[in-house]
Design a protein around this motif. Structure first.
Motif, PDB file in Angstrom:
ATOM      1  N   MET A   1      22.894 -44.833 -13.348  1.00 48.43           N
ATOM      2  CA  MET A   1      24.140 -45.139 -12.652  1.00 48.43           C
ATOM      3  C   MET A   1      23.826 -45.877 -11.353  1.00 48.43           C
ATOM      4  O   MET A   1      22.940 -45.508 -10.596  1.00 48.43           O
ATOM      5  CB  MET A   1      24.884 -43.823 -12.351  1.00 48.43           C
ATOM      6  CG  MET A   1      26.204 -44.002 -11.636  1.00 48.43           C
ATOM      7  SD  MET A   1      27.163 -42.465 -11.650  1.00 48.43           S
ATOM      8  CE  MET A   1      28.273 -42.749 -10.283  1.00 48.43           C
ATOM      9  N   SER A   2      24.548 -46.958 -11.132  1.00 52.54           N
ATOM     10  CA  SER A   2      24.349 -47.691  -9.882  1.00 52.54           C
ATOM     11  C   SER A   2      24.900 -46.863  -8.715  1.00 52.54           C
ATOM     12  O   SER A   2      25.557 -45.853  -8.916  1.00 52.54           O
ATOM     13  CB  SER A   2      25.063 -49.043  -9.951  1.00 52.54           C
ATOM     14  OG  SER A   2      26.441 -48.841 -10.167  1.00 52.54           O
ATOM     15  N   GLU A   3      24.588 -47.329  -7.531  1.00 54.02           N
ATOM     16  CA  GLU A   3      25.079 -46.648  -6.326  1.00 54.02           C
ATOM     17  C   GLU A   3      26.598 -46.480  -6.389  1.00 54.02           C
ATOM     18  O   GLU A   3      27.325 -47.453  -6.568  1.00 54.02           O
ATOM     19  CB  GLU A   3      24.703 -47.489  -5.104  1.00 54.02           C
ATOM     20  CG  GLU A   3      25.164 -46.942  -3.771  1.00 54.02           C
ATOM     21  CD  GLU A   3      24.389 -45.714  -3.320  1.00 54.02           C
ATOM     22  OE1 GLU A   3      24.752 -45.183  -2.274  1.00 54.02           O
ATOM     23  OE2 GLU A   3      23.467 -45.287  -4.021  1.00 54.02           O
ATOM     24  N   PRO A   4      27.074 -45.255  -6.251  1.00 56.51           N
ATOM     25  CA  PRO A   4      28.524 -45.062  -6.348  1.00 56.51           C
ATOM     26  C   PRO A   4      29.264 -45.615  -5.126  1.00 56.51           C
ATOM     27  O   PRO A   4      28.688 -45.754  -4.055  1.00 56.51           O
ATOM     28  CB  PRO A   4      28.670 -43.544  -6.396  1.00 56.51           C
ATOM     29  CG  PRO A   4      27.447 -43.007  -5.760  1.00 56.51           C
ATOM     30  CD  PRO A   4      26.349 -44.004  -6.038  1.00 56.51           C
ATOM     31  N   LYS A   5      30.486 -45.939  -5.334  1.00 53.59           N
ATOM     32  CA  LYS A   5      31.369 -46.355  -4.245  1.00 53.59           C
ATOM     33  C   LYS A   5      32.385 -45.247  -4.004  1.00 53.59           C
ATOM     34  O   LYS A   5      32.697 -44.465  -4.904  1.00 53.59           O
ATOM     35  CB  LYS A   5      32.120 -47.635  -4.626  1.00 53.59           C
ATOM     36  CG  LYS A   5      31.220 -48.812  -4.894  1.00 53.59           C
ATOM     37  CD  LYS A   5      30.676 -49.384  -3.609  1.00 53.59           C
ATOM     38  CE  LYS A   5      29.764 -50.568  -3.910  1.00 53.59           C
ATOM     39  NZ  LYS A   5      29.025 -51.012  -2.728  1.00 53.59           N
ATOM     40  N   ILE A   6      32.910 -45.234  -2.814  1.00 55.71           N
ATOM     41  CA  ILE A   6      33.938 -44.251  -2.475  1.00 55.71           C
ATOM     42  C   ILE A   6      35.166 -44.968  -1.954  1.00 55.71           C
ATOM     43  O   ILE A   6      35.048 -45.937  -1.200  1.00 55.71           O
ATOM     44  CB  ILE A   6      33.459 -43.289  -1.373  1.00 55.71           C
ATOM     45  CG1 ILE A   6      32.141 -42.636  -1.761  1.00 55.71           C
ATOM     46  CG2 ILE A   6      34.502 -42.220  -1.101  1.00 55.71           C
ATOM     47  CD1 ILE A   6      31.478 -41.945  -0.602  1.00 55.71           C
ATOM     48  N   LEU A   7      36.303 -44.482  -2.363  1.00 52.05           N
ATOM     49  CA  LEU A   7      37.568 -44.949  -1.811  1.00 52.05           C
ATOM     50  C   LEU A   7      38.134 -43.841  -0.932  1.00 52.05           C
ATOM     51  O   LEU A   7      38.241 -42.700  -1.366  1.00 52.05           O
ATOM     52  CB  LEU A   7      38.574 -45.238  -2.924  1.00 52.05           C
ATOM     53  CG  LEU A   7      38.229 -46.345  -3.910  1.00 52.05           C
ATOM     54  CD1 LEU A   7      39.274 -46.365  -5.026  1.00 52.05           C
ATOM     55  CD2 LEU A   7      38.187 -47.680  -3.206  1.00 52.05           C
ATOM     56  N   LEU A   8      38.475 -44.176   0.294  1.00 47.73           N
ATOM     57  CA  LEU A   8      39.130 -43.232   1.201  1.00 47.73           C
ATOM     58  C   LEU A   8      40.505 -43.799   1.500  1.00 47.73           C
ATOM     59  O   LEU A   8      40.617 -44.959   1.891  1.00 47.73           O
ATOM     60  CB  LEU A   8      38.381 -43.107   2.518  1.00 47.73           C
ATOM     61  CG  LEU A   8      36.939 -42.627   2.512  1.00 47.73           C
ATOM     62  CD1 LEU A   8      35.975 -43.753   2.220  1.00 47.73           C
ATOM     63  CD2 LEU A   8      36.601 -42.009   3.851  1.00 47.73           C
ATOM     64  N   TYR A   9      41.506 -42.995   1.345  1.00 47.09           N
ATOM     65  CA  TYR A   9      42.842 -43.550   1.563  1.00 47.09           C
ATOM     66  C   TYR A   9      43.872 -42.454   1.818  1.00 47.09           C
ATOM     67  O   TYR A   9      43.655 -41.289   1.462  1.00 47.09           O
ATOM     68  CB  TYR A   9      43.282 -44.362   0.344  1.00 47.09           C
ATOM     69  CG  TYR A   9      43.456 -43.519  -0.897  1.00 47.09           C
ATOM     70  CD1 TYR A   9      42.410 -43.354  -1.786  1.00 47.09           C
ATOM     71  CD2 TYR A   9      44.653 -42.850  -1.154  1.00 47.09           C
ATOM     72  CE1 TYR A   9      42.557 -42.543  -2.904  1.00 47.09           C
ATOM     73  CE2 TYR A   9      44.805 -42.051  -2.263  1.00 47.09           C
ATOM     74  CZ  TYR A   9      43.755 -41.899  -3.131  1.00 47.09           C
ATOM     75  OH  TYR A   9      43.887 -41.092  -4.224  1.00 47.09           O
ATOM     76  N   TYR A  10      44.947 -42.851   2.426  1.00 46.65           N
ATOM     77  CA  TYR A  10      46.152 -42.022   2.421  1.00 46.65           C
ATOM     78  C   TYR A  10      47.350 -42.955   2.455  1.00 46.65           C
ATOM     79  O   TYR A  10      47.272 -44.067   2.971  1.00 46.65           O
ATOM     80  CB  TYR A  10      46.187 -41.014   3.572  1.00 46.65           C
ATOM     81  CG  TYR A  10      46.217 -41.587   4.972  1.00 46.65           C
ATOM     82  CD1 TYR A  10      45.070 -41.681   5.733  1.00 46.65           C
ATOM     83  CD2 TYR A  10      47.419 -42.023   5.534  1.00 46.65           C
ATOM     84  CE1 TYR A  10      45.089 -42.185   7.020  1.00 46.65           C
ATOM     85  CE2 TYR A  10      47.451 -42.537   6.823  1.00 46.65           C
ATOM     86  CZ  TYR A  10      46.283 -42.611   7.560  1.00 46.65           C
ATOM     87  OH  TYR A  10      46.315 -43.121   8.839  1.00 46.65           O
ATOM     88  N   VAL A  11      48.425 -42.503   1.865  1.00 47.80           N
ATOM     89  CA  VAL A  11      49.692 -43.219   1.927  1.00 47.80           C
ATOM     90  C   VAL A  11      50.774 -42.193   2.226  1.00 47.80           C
ATOM     91  O   VAL A  11      50.858 -41.177   1.547  1.00 47.80           O
ATOM     92  CB  VAL A  11      50.043 -43.900   0.583  1.00 47.80           C
ATOM     93  CG1 VAL A  11      51.397 -44.601   0.689  1.00 47.80           C
ATOM     94  CG2 VAL A  11      48.969 -44.892   0.169  1.00 47.80           C
ATOM     95  N   PHE A  12      51.564 -42.450   3.250  1.00 50.64           N
ATOM     96  CA  PHE A  12      52.753 -41.629   3.478  1.00 50.64           C
ATOM     97  C   PHE A  12      53.945 -42.351   2.873  1.00 50.64           C
ATOM     98  O   PHE A  12      54.306 -43.446   3.302  1.00 50.64           O
ATOM     99  CB  PHE A  12      52.981 -41.389   4.974  1.00 50.64           C
ATOM    100  CG  PHE A  12      52.065 -40.361   5.564  1.00 50.64           C
ATOM    101  CD1 PHE A  12      52.319 -39.005   5.394  1.00 50.64           C
ATOM    102  CD2 PHE A  12      50.934 -40.739   6.271  1.00 50.64           C
ATOM    103  CE1 PHE A  12      51.476 -38.049   5.931  1.00 50.64           C
ATOM    104  CE2 PHE A  12      50.076 -39.790   6.820  1.00 50.64           C
ATOM    105  CZ  PHE A  12      50.355 -38.437   6.642  1.00 50.64           C
ATOM    106  N   ALA A  13      54.523 -41.760   1.844  1.00 51.06           N
ATOM    107  CA  ALA A  13      55.694 -42.322   1.161  1.00 51.06           C
ATOM    108  C   ALA A  13      56.325 -41.185   0.362  1.00 51.06           C
ATOM    109  O   ALA A  13      55.620 -40.272  -0.070  1.00 51.06           O
ATOM    110  CB  ALA A  13      55.284 -43.458   0.231  1.00 51.06           C
ATOM    111  N   PRO A  14      57.631 -41.228   0.172  1.00 47.81           N
ATOM    112  CA  PRO A  14      58.279 -40.125  -0.547  1.00 47.81           C
ATOM    113  C   PRO A  14      57.784 -40.042  -1.993  1.00 47.81           C
ATOM    114  O   PRO A  14      57.762 -41.042  -2.701  1.00 47.81           O
ATOM    115  CB  PRO A  14      59.768 -40.504  -0.512  1.00 47.81           C
ATOM    116  CG  PRO A  14      59.902 -41.509   0.582  1.00 47.81           C
ATOM    117  CD  PRO A  14      58.593 -42.241   0.636  1.00 47.81           C
ATOM    118  N   VAL A  15      57.369 -38.846  -2.404  1.00 51.38           N
ATOM    119  CA  VAL A  15      56.954 -38.606  -3.786  1.00 51.38           C
ATOM    120  C   VAL A  15      57.947 -37.603  -4.381  1.00 51.38           C
ATOM    121  O   VAL A  15      57.991 -36.441  -3.972  1.00 51.38           O
ATOM    122  CB  VAL A  15      55.518 -38.055  -3.854  1.00 51.38           C
ATOM    123  CG1 VAL A  15      55.159 -37.638  -5.270  1.00 51.38           C
ATOM    124  CG2 VAL A  15      54.533 -39.094  -3.332  1.00 51.38           C
TER     125      VAL A  15
END
Ligand SMILES: [Zn+2]
Ligand SMILES: [Zn+2]
Length: 312
Positions: A1-15
């Protein structure tokens, strides 16, 4: 497996249906072989997920297909980077956000909570398609400096993290509430502890920005009328200015013996709780059931906190 990537995120929106979003997100991550942590609430989503680059890209595309998350802009990180992991439970006690390596992710966790950050005000927080309603004005790192250049000592920085994090690094002259968890903020604000700041420009800040989305809105609701927050939090500010801006010291990270410096030669502003020697290391109390964290020097790593030293 190649070097993993990470996604960091947040979204404030009505769910509208967080449980349905949880099921969808779990299935999506499983099908792509991603791991990490995702919290879904009626206010939005907060995630740190990692895996192969192509899987991360697909995850992003599919997640943005859900209209409330269309504007999701993640921070991309290498697999060894530190990622924000809010509201983890350690020793069974809920804490504020802390930082953790993707390699520590044992599995995939997708949960529904009533808040993205546990301030204890789920029914007060309102979101619309533009994000949190009534939050502080977002400032870029440069705009933070501009504000201070313009208004000088009138500007006050307000630390939105747990107090131990500020012991080794904070903005110059910052007000640091004596908080052990994010739950403590509202009680202290409601008690009037910071009423003297109400006429001043207040810049709230936290590690990556998510905590201040809520905190700044809560402060405005409680009579602080000029409140700001920093886009991308300390991380983005530190990346922009290193040791040459208004930030002083190190950024506290999950592992007690580790702290992140934005450039070599960062000031050491922490003091060992036992002997007073300069240190930027934060450690857990030696009592495994205790959740206290505090600054220690090398010689005093693994010491008990004040409470447990007295008990011993
Ligand atoms: Zn010491
Ligand atoms: Zn202790």
């Amino acid at each position: 497996m190649s070097e993993p990537k990470i996604l960091l995120y947040y979204v404030f929106a009505p769910v509208a249906d967080p449980e349905a979003v949880r099921l969808w997100q779990r299935e999506l991550c499983e099908s792509l072989g991603l791991r990490g942590r995702i919290i879904v609430s009626p206010h939005g989503i907060n995630g740190t997920v990692g895996g192969e680059l192509d899987a991360c890209k697909q995850y992003l595309r599919r997640t943005r297909e859900y209209p409330p998350f269309a504007a999701l802009e993640p921070k991309w990180s290498e697999g060894t980077a530190l990622v924000d992991a809010p509201e983890e439970r350690l020793h069974g006690v809920e804490r504020g956000a802390r930082w953790q390596r993707i390699t520590d992710f044992p599995r995939l966790s997708v949960k529904v909570r009533d808040e993205l950050v546990a301030f204890g005000i789920p029914n007060e927080t309102r979101v619309d398609s533009d994000g949190v309603v009534g939050g502080g004005v977002h400032l870029s790192p440069q705009e933070v400096n501009d504000l201070v250049a313009e208004r000088g000592d009138e500007v006050v920085f307000f630390d939105g993290r747990n107090a131990w994090e500020a012991e080794i690094g904070r903005f110059a002259g910052a007000v640091v509430p004596s908080t052990r968890t994010t739950h403590d903020f509202i009680a202290q604000i409601d008690a009037g502890d910071f009423d003297d700041l109400k006429g001043r420009p207040v810049v709230t800040y936290c590690t990556g920005g998510i905590r201040c989305e809520i905190l700044s809105a809560a402060m405005r609701t409680r009579g602080f009328d000029e409140v700001y927050q920093i886009d991308g939090g300390i991380v983005k500010y530190g990346e922009a200015f290193g040791n040459d801006g208004l930030w002083e010291g190190s950024l506290a990270v999950f592992d007690g013996r580790e702290a992140l410096d934005f450039a070599p030669g960062a000031a050491v502003i922490g003091r060992c709780r036992v002997c007073g020697a300069p240190s930027n290391a934060v450690s857990n109390c030696s009592d495994p059931a205790c959740t206290h964290r505090f600054v220690v020097c090398d010689a005093h790593a693994g010491s008990p906190c004040e409470e447990h030293a007295q008990a011993a």
